[in-house]
Design a protein around this motif. Structure first.
Motif, PDB file in Angstrom:
ATOM      1  N   ASN A 114      64.383  26.521  27.028  1.00 42.73           N
ATOM      2  CA  ASN A 114      65.768  26.659  26.933  1.00 42.73           C
ATOM      3  C   ASN A 114      65.794  28.234  27.254  1.00 42.73           C
ATOM      4  O   ASN A 114      66.569  29.115  26.987  1.00 42.73           O
ATOM      5  N   GLN A 115      64.592  28.715  28.103  1.00 45.51           N
ATOM      6  CA  GLN A 115      64.586  30.061  28.455  1.00 45.51           C
ATOM      7  C   GLN A 115      64.375  30.251  29.919  1.00 45.51           C
ATOM      8  O   GLN A 115      64.139  29.275  30.314  1.00 45.51           O
ATOM      9  N   LEU A 116      64.556  31.668  30.290  1.00 45.77           N
ATOM     10  CA  LEU A 116      64.399  31.960  31.646  1.00 45.77           C
ATOM     11  C   LEU A 116      63.164  32.756  32.037  1.00 45.77           C
ATOM     12  O   LEU A 116      62.532  33.515  31.604  1.00 45.77           O
ATOM     13  N   LEU A 117      62.950  32.300  33.537  1.00 54.06           N
ATOM     14  CA  LEU A 117      61.916  32.825  34.039  1.00 54.06           C
ATOM     15  C   LEU A 117      62.212  33.926  35.403  1.00 54.06           C
ATOM     16  O   LEU A 117      62.887  33.600  36.233  1.00 54.06           O
ATOM     17  N   GLY A 118      61.413  34.994  35.377  1.00 48.27           N
ATOM     18  CA  GLY A 118      61.503  35.882  36.422  1.00 48.27           C
ATOM     19  C   GLY A 118      60.430  36.142  37.143  1.00 48.27           C
ATOM     20  O   GLY A 118      59.228  36.046  36.603  1.00 48.27           O
ATOM     21  N   ILE A 119      60.282  36.540  38.528  1.00 48.67           N
ATOM     22  CA  ILE A 119      58.837  37.067  39.210  1.00 48.67           C
ATOM     23  C   ILE A 119      59.292  38.302  39.888  1.00 48.67           C
ATOM     24  O   ILE A 119      60.344  38.627  40.650  1.00 48.67           O
ATOM     25  N   GLN A 120      58.273  38.992  39.739  1.00 51.14           N
ATOM     26  CA  GLN A 120      58.259  40.416  40.600  1.00 51.14           C
ATOM     27  C   GLN A 120      57.499  40.164  41.791  1.00 51.14           C
ATOM     28  O   GLN A 120      56.268  40.022  42.079  1.00 51.14           O
ATOM     29  N   LEU A 121      58.001  40.452  43.094  1.00 45.55           N
ATOM     30  CA  LEU A 121      57.682  39.980  44.441  1.00 45.55           C
ATOM     31  C   LEU A 121      57.102  41.470  44.873  1.00 45.55           C
ATOM     32  O   LEU A 121      57.933  42.548  44.748  1.00 45.55           O
ATOM     33  N   ALA A 122      55.798  41.674  45.166  1.00 39.94           N
ATOM     34  CA  ALA A 122      55.351  42.809  45.567  1.00 39.94           C
ATOM     35  C   ALA A 122      54.316  42.941  46.762  1.00 39.94           C
ATOM     36  O   ALA A 122      53.902  41.817  47.175  1.00 39.94           O
ATOM     37  N   HIS A 123      54.053  43.883  47.205  1.00 42.15           N
ATOM     38  CA  HIS A 123      52.627  44.274  48.057  1.00 42.15           C
ATOM     39  C   HIS A 123      52.103  45.594  47.650  1.00 42.15           C
ATOM     40  O   HIS A 123      52.956  46.794  47.520  1.00 42.15           O
ATOM     41  N   ALA A 124      50.976  45.589  47.257  1.00 39.91           N
ATOM     42  CA  ALA A 124      50.275  46.775  46.890  1.00 39.91           C
ATOM     43  C   ALA A 124      50.066  47.968  48.018  1.00 39.91           C
ATOM     44  O   ALA A 124      49.755  49.058  47.595  1.00 39.91           O
ATOM     45  N   ARG A 164      38.807  46.908  54.161  1.00 40.98           N
ATOM     46  CA  ARG A 164      39.082  47.026  55.854  1.00 40.98           C
ATOM     47  C   ARG A 164      40.534  46.636  56.255  1.00 40.98           C
ATOM     48  O   ARG A 164      41.086  46.824  57.233  1.00 40.98           O
ATOM     49  N   ASP A 165      41.048  45.850  55.602  1.00 37.22           N
ATOM     50  CA  ASP A 165      42.573  45.509  55.464  1.00 37.22           C
ATOM     51  C   ASP A 165      43.343  46.065  54.560  1.00 37.22           C
ATOM     52  O   ASP A 165      44.639  45.476  54.410  1.00 37.22           O
ATOM     53  N   VAL A 166      43.314  47.180  54.190  1.00 34.27           N
ATOM     54  CA  VAL A 166      44.349  47.829  53.423  1.00 34.27           C
ATOM     55  C   VAL A 166      45.281  48.592  54.407  1.00 34.27           C
ATOM     56  O   VAL A 166      44.774  49.452  55.117  1.00 34.27           O
ATOM     57  N   MET A 167      46.601  48.703  54.041  1.00 42.10           N
ATOM     58  CA  MET A 167      47.471  49.323  54.691  1.00 42.10           C
ATOM     59  C   MET A 167      48.805  50.050  53.948  1.00 42.10           C
ATOM     60  O   MET A 167      48.921  49.799  52.890  1.00 42.10           O
ATOM     61  N   GLY A 168      49.184  51.037  54.542  1.00 43.56           N
ATOM     62  CA  GLY A 168      50.238  51.941  54.068  1.00 43.56           C
ATOM     63  C   GLY A 168      51.288  52.464  54.871  1.00 43.56           C
ATOM     64  O   GLY A 168      51.085  52.181  56.096  1.00 43.56           O
ATOM     65  N   ALA A 169      52.205  53.030  54.418  1.00 42.17           N
ATOM     66  CA  ALA A 169      53.165  53.689  55.341  1.00 42.17           C
ATOM     67  C   ALA A 169      52.573  54.613  56.440  1.00 42.17           C
ATOM     68  O   ALA A 169      52.903  54.490  57.503  1.00 42.17           O
ATOM     69  N   SER A 170      51.720  55.510  55.894  1.00 44.20           N
ATOM     70  CA  SER A 170      50.786  56.236  56.672  1.00 44.20           C
ATOM     71  C   SER A 170      49.276  56.155  56.504  1.00 44.20           C
ATOM     72  O   SER A 170      49.201  55.589  55.085  1.00 44.20           O
ATOM     73  N   ALA A 171      48.401  56.621  57.118  1.00 45.85           N
ATOM     74  CA  ALA A 171      47.122  56.641  56.957  1.00 45.85           C
ATOM     75  C   ALA A 171      46.918  57.683  55.876  1.00 45.85           C
ATOM     76  O   ALA A 171      46.000  58.208  56.249  1.00 45.85           O
ATOM     77  N   ILE A 172      47.419  57.582  54.625  1.00 43.52           N
ATOM     78  CA  ILE A 172      46.865  58.711  53.506  1.00 43.52           C
ATOM     79  C   ILE A 172      46.335  57.860  52.317  1.00 43.52           C
ATOM     80  O   ILE A 172      47.178  57.039  51.636  1.00 43.52           O
ATOM     81  N   HIS A 198      55.832  52.598  41.578  1.00 43.05           N
ATOM     82  CA  HIS A 198      54.642  53.039  41.230  1.00 43.05           C
ATOM     83  C   HIS A 198      53.479  53.245  42.257  1.00 43.05           C
ATOM     84  O   HIS A 198      52.338  52.975  42.355  1.00 43.05           O
ATOM     85  N   GLY A 199      53.915  53.585  43.414  1.00 42.47           N
ATOM     86  CA  GLY A 199      52.958  53.923  44.703  1.00 42.47           C
ATOM     87  C   GLY A 199      52.555  52.785  45.409  1.00 42.47           C
ATOM     88  O   GLY A 199      51.690  52.843  46.466  1.00 42.47           O
ATOM     89  N   TYR A 200      53.254  51.504  45.162  1.00 39.30           N
ATOM     90  CA  TYR A 200      52.670  50.245  45.944  1.00 39.30           C
ATOM     91  C   TYR A 200      53.621  50.681  47.482  1.00 39.30           C
ATOM     92  O   TYR A 200      54.273  51.322  47.404  1.00 39.30           O
ATOM     93  N   LEU A 201      53.437  49.587  48.006  1.00 36.94           N
ATOM     94  CA  LEU A 201      53.692  49.595  49.591  1.00 36.94           C
ATOM     95  C   LEU A 201      55.382  50.056  49.840  1.00 36.94           C
ATOM     96  O   LEU A 201      55.491  51.079  50.275  1.00 36.94           O
ATOM     97  N   ILE A 202      56.280  49.292  49.175  1.00 34.92           N
ATOM     98  CA  ILE A 202      57.448  50.031  49.258  1.00 34.92           C
ATOM     99  C   ILE A 202      57.941  51.409  48.976  1.00 34.92           C
ATOM    100  O   ILE A 202      58.475  52.315  49.293  1.00 34.92           O
ATOM    101  N   SER A 203      57.257  51.847  47.618  1.00 28.65           N
ATOM    102  CA  SER A 203      57.170  52.975  47.007  1.00 28.65           C
ATOM    103  C   SER A 203      56.815  54.082  48.033  1.00 28.65           C
ATOM    104  O   SER A 203      57.287  55.063  48.080  1.00 28.65           O
ATOM    105  N   SER A 204      55.610  53.611  48.594  1.00 31.99           N
ATOM    106  CA  SER A 204      54.986  54.624  49.606  1.00 31.99           C
ATOM    107  C   SER A 204      55.929  54.873  50.849  1.00 31.99           C
ATOM    108  O   SER A 204      55.664  55.934  51.503  1.00 31.99           O
ATOM    109  N   PHE A 205      56.666  53.956  50.841  1.00 30.63           N
ATOM    110  CA  PHE A 205      57.664  54.347  52.294  1.00 30.63           C
ATOM    111  C   PHE A 205      58.861  55.172  51.836  1.00 30.63           C
ATOM    112  O   PHE A 205      59.295  56.004  52.499  1.00 30.63           O
TER     113      PHE A 205
END
Length: 444
Positions: A126-136, A165-173, A218-225
């Motif tokens: 009788n408890q509830l579950l959440g999930i955090q969707l993310a991209h690092a 070789r497949d890491v990506m971000g808002a900019s190449a920093i 925390h600096g993950y993808l959306i945060s970096s944008f």
């Protein structure tokens, strides 16, 4: 004279195995007039029996993105001991969005079943579950923290399952020493991420998750944008505030469009980057978070989870008990002053003591006002409830509507029950654990 028979050990309804019914759920107040911390809260169609949630915590223990029996035991331990929501760790929407090769994922259908197993267990209690969707983003493809020196990141190379070789971000920093060099995302990369959030949200719903949180901190993808420090783009996703929040807005819209109208949607952000003492000319600050927060209710977001930092190795932060809670209160107050009363605020960080948790949410009340469309479903954000600001006799106001706790649960999985005892609030325990309740006068 007929016999009434022996009392029945009633089974939980709809559970795929026998387990005693937990009604009311553990963590529900049995005392009259409990403090706000132990009063129910309804968000859209979901009712939480108290205001204590388990924050997402990376465990670096998944099998190619699939949850395992470890997660079932780890998450279940908090849920059936009274936390009103247990949120699964940052779960990547694409394979290259994991922080480490052992991170949770939801980019493929085979990952639904192990997630559903966790959801089924929590629901049986009788408890509830959440999930955090993310991209690092640019912080992806690193090794699990315990495999390195404390505080030092090491890139996970191909030989240990990484994808440098497949890491990506808002900019190449690059984020900093020990991290891979990211490529600047193309328009196709951005579309792939948006579609990844959409499809992962669909899978989460199919698995039976009750609440979804979008990770924008925390600096993950959306945060970096969001940050001008890490986003130096010159297209429609960079430059102005409106451009830098564009990815987050588009992700929110697509997730809200594929989840049930009655499902709560949360967003976590880093409210500040703590770069005021650095040489950077600009950064993401509390004022930017307030500006963003004012836009969220119209997008269908129900709660802003207020964290901070994590986007730059030069941040200057000295953690103390109120270091993020105070910011949450500042944001909440600013929303009220602007007449925005339909966005709840979550506080997280260094919350370890019962009286502190109580004070954070005390006097935070909500009045659920729903608006039904022609199809009978809740429209807009009215279903999230209108927040009413109340002061106590000393003029104190709530700083948040929910407390999210992480590391204290690692120390004390039964923290909700301990907090209730310390505050003198009688709460429901799990049926099987009733004999273990704290005795009056004992020190816990």
């Amino acid at each position: 004279m007929g016999s009434t028979g022996a009392p029945q050990n009633t089974a939980a309804p709809n559970a795929p195995f026998f387990t005693p019914i937990q009604s009311p759920p553990a963590g529900s107040a049995l005392s009259e007039n409990p403090p706000t911390l132990f009063s129910p809260l309804k968000i859209r169609d979901v009712t939480f029996q108290n205001r204590i949630w388990v924050a997402p915590m990376c465990m670096y223990s998944a099998d190619n993105g699939h949850l395992t029996d470890f997660h079932l035991v780890h998450l279940g331990a908090y849920a059936y001991r009274g936390a009103s929501l247990t949120i699964i760790e940052a779960t990547s929407v694409l394979p290259n969005g994991r922080i480490s090769p052992e991170d949770s994922g939801l980019w493929t259908d085979s990952q639904i079943a192990p997630l559903k197993r966790v959801a089924d267990f929590l629901h049986s209690q009788n408890q509830l579950l959440g999930i955090q969707l993310a991209h690092a983003g640019r912080k992806a493809s690193t090794c699990a923290p315990w495999s390195t020196e404390r505080g030092r990141a090491i890139t996970a190379t191909e030989d240990v399952g990484g994808w440098p070789r497949d890491v990506m971000g808002a900019s190449a920093i690059r984020w900093g020493e020990g991290f891979a060099n990211p490529r600047e995302m193309s328009q196709q990369d951005i579309e792939d991420v948006i579609h990844g959030f959409r499809d992962s949200a669909k899978r989460a719903v199919e698995a039976g998750v009750d609440v979804i949180e979008i990770h924008g901190a925390h600096g993950y993808l959306i945060s970096s944008f969001l940050s001008p420090i890490s986003n130096r783009r010159t297209d429609s996703y960079g430059g102005s505030f409106e451009n830098r929040i564009r990815l987050l807005v588009e992700v929110i819209k697509v997730v809200r469009s594929v989840i049930p109208a009655g499902m709560p949607l949360l967003v976590r952000v880093s409210s500040t980057e703590w770069m005021e003492e650095s040489s950077e000319p600009d950064s993401w600050k509390v004022e930017d978070t307030i500006k963003l927060a004012k836009l969220l209710p119209a997008l269908g977001v129900d709660l802003l989870d207020v964290s901070s930092g994590g986007n730059n190795e030069n941040q200057r932060i000295t953690p103390f008990n109120d270091f993020q809670v105070g910011i949450a209160g500042q944001i909440r107050s600013a929303l009220f002053k602007s007449g925005i009363t339909n966005l709840l605020i979550g506080a997280v960080g260094m919350i370890t003591e019962a009286e502190v948790a109580k004070a954070i949410v005390e006097n935070g009340k909500t009045v659920n006002e729903t608006k039904e469309g022609e199809d009978g479903k809740v429209e807009g954000t009215e279903g999230a409830g209108k927040v009413v600001e109340i002061e106590d006799e000393q003029g104190a106001k709530a700083k948040a509507d929910i407390v999210l706790v992480a590391r204290q649960f690692l120390r004390e999985p039964e923290w909700v029950l301990r907090v209730a005892f310390r505050l003198g609030v009688k709460v429901q325990w799990p049926q099987q654990y009733n004999r273990g309740q704290f005795l009056k006068g004992s020190k816990v």
